[in-house]
Design a protein around this motif. Structure first.
Motif: not given
Length: 188
Positions: A101, A104-105, A160, A163-164
């Motif tokens: 988590r 990606p950012e 991302w 992940e959510q």
């Protein structure tokens, strides 16, 4: 530096990487560095001696995987089907980006920040993906107006979004939808 000190330093570094890998899997890449040091049985100063920034620690945890993605791109580039090579690599990139988590950012940020410890690995992955994208575009199997930056952003966005969701198949499904938009007849 004595041999005992070097051995201890290597052990501490290895322990920090192993613990960081576990902590990132549990809590994401923004996990507390103090917690990583505590779980590794070292002080925060020891962590910072080995990894002066969070990005340096992420690089140590992910560097091998990024190198493998780059090597995979080179190995599949001559496989005969440029689109298939690109899509296989893209799926692996998205899945590896979804491993932790917040990753990606971190990856997209590192691509923009040349001073980041993670920049060189991310840059290598980007260049490898660019070669696959160019080959698929030249073969006419992927839309010509797509850039590697757009493709990586899409893959990171998919990671991302995956992940959510509690659905473990979300990343694969979203990537499948994105891939359908890469067809030459859909634009460009």
């Amino acid at each position: 530096m004595s041999e005992v000190t070097r051995t201890d330093a290597r052990h501490n570094r290895g322990q920090l990487i192993a613990v960081a890998r576990e902590a990132f899997a549990e809590h994401g890449t923004e996990t507390s560095l103090r917690e990583v040091a505590r779980r590794a049985g070292v002080g925060i100063g020891t962590l910072y001696r080995h990894f002066p920034t969070r990005q340096a620690l992420i690089e140590a945890v992910l560097g091998t995987g990024f190198d493998q993605l780059s090597e995979q791109a080179i190995a599949t580039a001559d496989a005969g089907d440029p689109r298939k090579a690109l899509l296989t690599w893209l799926r692996d990139f998205a899945e590896s980006s979804a491993r932790y988590r917040g990753l990606p950012e971190s990856v997209l940020g590192a691509l923009r920040d040349e001073d980041s410890a993670l920049h060189a690995s991310c840059f290598g992955v980007r260049d490898a993906g660019r070669a696959l994208l160019t080959a698929a575009q030249e073969a006419g199997t992927v839309r010509a107006d797509l850039t590697i930056e757009e493709l990586l952003s899409l893959a990171a966005g998919v990671a991302w979004a995956g992940e959510q969701s509690p659905d473990p198949n979300r990343t694969a499904r979203l990537l499948e939808l994105v891939v359908s938009g890469l067809d030459p007849q859909s634009g460009g």
